[in-house]
Design an enzyme around this catalytic site. Structure first.
Site, PDB file in Angstrom:
ATOM      1  N   GLU A   1       9.581  15.908  15.988  1.00 51.58           N
ATOM      2  CA  GLU A   1       9.971  15.715  14.593  1.00 51.58           C
ATOM      3  C   GLU A   1       9.194  16.682  13.703  1.00 51.58           C
ATOM      4  O   GLU A   1       7.963  16.662  13.687  1.00 51.58           O
ATOM      5  CB  GLU A   1       9.709  14.278  14.153  1.00 51.58           C
ATOM      6  CG  GLU A   1      10.209  13.990  12.742  1.00 51.58           C
ATOM      7  CD  GLU A   1       9.994  12.542  12.336  1.00 51.58           C
ATOM      8  OE1 GLU A   1      10.866  11.993  11.648  1.00 51.58           O
ATOM      9  OE2 GLU A   1       8.954  11.960  12.688  1.00 51.58           O
TER      10      GLU A   1
ATOM     11  N   LYS B   1       0.854  -1.190   0.000  1.00 55.97           N
ATOM     12  CA  LYS B   1       0.000   0.000   0.000  1.00 55.97           C
ATOM     13  C   LYS B   1       0.885   1.233   0.000  1.00 55.97           C
ATOM     14  O   LYS B   1       1.456   1.608   1.015  1.00 55.97           O
ATOM     15  CB  LYS B   1      -0.927   0.047   1.211  1.00 55.97           C
ATOM     16  CG  LYS B   1      -2.012   1.143   1.054  1.00 55.97           C
ATOM     17  CD  LYS B   1      -2.578   1.623   2.368  1.00 55.97           C
ATOM     18  CE  LYS B   1      -1.716   2.685   3.018  1.00 55.97           C
ATOM     19  NZ  LYS B   1      -1.689   3.977   2.257  1.00 55.97           N
TER      20      LYS B   1
ATOM     21  N   GLU C   1       9.582   1.045  11.244  1.00 56.66           N
ATOM     22  CA  GLU C   1      10.628   2.071  11.131  1.00 56.66           C
ATOM     23  C   GLU C   1       9.891   3.393  11.203  1.00 56.66           C
ATOM     24  O   GLU C   1       9.160   3.764  10.290  1.00 56.66           O
ATOM     25  CB  GLU C   1      11.393   1.897   9.819  1.00 56.66           C
ATOM     26  CG  GLU C   1      12.709   2.651   9.796  1.00 56.66           C
ATOM     27  CD  GLU C   1      12.553   4.042   9.225  1.00 56.66           C
ATOM     28  OE1 GLU C   1      12.494   4.991  10.045  1.00 56.66           O
ATOM     29  OE2 GLU C   1      12.490   4.183   8.007  1.00 56.66           O
TER      30      GLU C   1
ATOM     31  N   CYS D   1      13.445  10.531   7.761  1.00 61.52           N
ATOM     32  CA  CYS D   1      13.269  10.290   9.192  1.00 61.52           C
ATOM     33  C   CYS D   1      14.579  10.263   9.975  1.00 61.52           C
ATOM     34  O   CYS D   1      14.597  10.612  11.150  1.00 61.52           O
ATOM     35  CB  CYS D   1      12.519   8.979   9.401  1.00 61.52           C
ATOM     36  SG  CYS D   1      13.197   7.614   8.434  1.00 61.52           S
TER      37      CYS D   1
END
Length: 492
Positions: A385, A180, A254, A288
């Site tokens: 973040e 996906k 992750e 990331c």
């Protein structure tokens, strides 16, 4: 320009009509123009994809039963077809998420076939079955077998590179996959499907169903799936972990990061400025593991702030299809507004913005690289973040404090240490609590495991460990060869 419109989904090795009529409309991050569309997948499409993957895996002559060398031959053709479409893949990704084309050519065109070949070679060269002499008589035959049908959910920031962190080892191991992709980057995924079809990947081994969070959630909990591999936000990862825990379903996560670059007092940052850019502002800040906290010694703090400010100010911002551009647009209007809200938060908390913070153009989702100085590690922009071209520069007094600041985070994915003495930097890197740390650079080398600790996730990708994530151990207990009729000894 001519738009790229796909009317069908790739399921069961063929282009199939979707269950619904809704589409995902794709727009250029640089121009905001519509550039294409694909069908929006529904739960019924996931059902069809999982059924196809299940058949491909469970059949007596299915993908899992193939000899690794036979799978490697098909995967080599897949790698060749990916390479043939590499330039177009890079172009599509750049248009969709703003990744500079020179970077897309490396991450999105070059990395996937490299990974396919790496894992094919690993699978064919490493023994997947061994006999161990028993201590209680007889022997144990231990084998590594494919885990089954894998649900793969990937983000938009490095869509092809991240997809193949999962697809390459899963397919090499003998698993079948339902992928996906993120709604923002679907055109490249359908190009991947074209490559799979051209390579003759068996029916149902790879299925692609794009959609939103609801479709992803349905895939995570689908009873026909044996494992989930996800890359994305910590918030989504937490829900997936909870769902997989309840289902006792293996999962690799992750997730996010707020990594630190520790600049030691002997570092020559000017001599490593290209590598430093690659660790901090690469891909418009949309990776990331980027080191978005920069820790600088107080004795050189002003000098380092000036060096990094000049770096950010010098970067060419513009059309991501221009090979000279270092910083392209962010992926969407909504994402740019999110990053801008963090910039406003940093200013309201008293941070000094040394450069950036503005929209350089009237059209496209561009944002200048932004540097915040005079911060401590408690500021919002130092802890959360942001996922954009924003760096927080934090002073420290000595190595002990630098390591303590680096480790004072709920995340633990990346990091780096900068020094003229690589041995000293390596010793400092050993003390940083993170899944990965670079010394005077950072690169996800295929031979070594990549992943995070704490809220940056669980499990590892890349390296032999990345292959093992798609395998399960099976033991067959064999009787003693000398007298198979004798009963086995009573276990202690």
């Amino acid at each position: 320009m001519t738009t790229i419109d796909y009317p069908q989904l790739y399921i069961g090795g063929t282009w199939a009509a979707p269950a619904g009529h809704d589409t995902i409309e794709v727009h250029s991050a640089a121009t905001e123009d519509r550039i294409g569309s694909v069908p929006r997948g529904r739960e019924a499409d996931i059902d069809a994809a999982v059924a196809a993957a299940r058949t491909a895996f469970d059949a007596a002559d299915g993908w899992a039963s193939w000899d690794p060398k036979e799978r490697a031959e098909v995967l080599e053709r897949f790698a060749v077809e990916l390479e043939a479409r590499g330039a177009e893949t890079a172009r599509r990704v750049s248009m969709q998420n703003g990744m500079p084309i020179w970077l897309a050519q490396q991450f999105e065109a070059g990395f996937p076939p490299l990974l396919v070949r790496y894992y094919s070679d690993l699978m064919t060269s490493a023994p997947f079955e061994e006999s161990r002499p028993g201590m209680l008589g007889g022997a144990a035959l231990v084998s590594k077998q494919p885990i089954g049908v894998v649900g793969v959910i990937v983000p938009w920031n490095v869509p092809q590179g991240i997809s193949f962190l999962k697809l390459a080892p899963a397919l090499a191991a003998g698993c079948s996959v339902v992928l996906k992709p993120a709604e923002e980057t679907v055109l490249d995924a359908f190009l991947m499907a074209e490559a799979a079809a051209a390579a003759g990947l068996p029916e149902g081994v790879l299925n692609i169903v794009p959609g939103g969070r609801e479709v992803g959630a349905y895939l995570v909990e689908h009873p026909g799936v044996d494992k989930i591999s996800f890359t994305g936000s910590t918030a989504a990862g937490r829900w997936i972990a909870e769902a997989c825990g309840r289902l006792l379903r293996p999962v690799t996560l992750e997730l996010g990061g707020k990594s630190a670059a520790i600049v030691l007092d002997d570092a020559d940052l000017g001599a490593s400025i290209e590598q430093f850019f690659g660790v901090t502002l690469l891909n418009n800040g949309q990776i990331c593991w980027l080191n978005t906290r920069v820790l600088a010694p107080r004795s050189r703090y002003t000098e380092i702030v000036d060096t990094i400010t000049e770096l950010a100010h010098s970067l060419k911002v513009g059309d991501p299809l221009d090979p000279e551009v270092k910083v392209g647009p962010l992926v969407s209007k909504q994402h740019r507004e999110r990053v801008e809200a963090y910039i406003a938060k940093g200013q309201s908390e008293g941070a000094r913005m040394t450069t950036g913070g503005k929209r350089p153009f009237d059209r496209g989702w561009f944002l200048e690289p932004t540097i915040f100085a005079d911060l401590d590690n408690n500021a919002t922009v130092s802890r959360e973040e942001i996922f954009g071209p924003v760096l927080s520069l934090i002073p420290y007094s000595d190595e002990e404090e630098a390591v303590a600041i680096a480790n004072d985070s709920v995340y633990g994915l990346g990091g780096s240490v900068w020094s003229s003495d690589p041995e000293r930097a390596t010793n400092v890197a050993r003390r940083v609590r993170s899944g990965t740390v670079g010394v005077n650079h950072y690169v996800n080398d295929p031979v070594a495991p990549f992943g995070g600790i704490k809220q940056s996730g669980m499990g590892r990708e890349l390296g032999p460990e990345g292959l093992q994530a798609f395998q399960v151990f099976k033991t067959i207990y064999l009787p003693p060869l000398s007298d198979a009729s004798q009963p086995p000894p009573t276990p202690l």
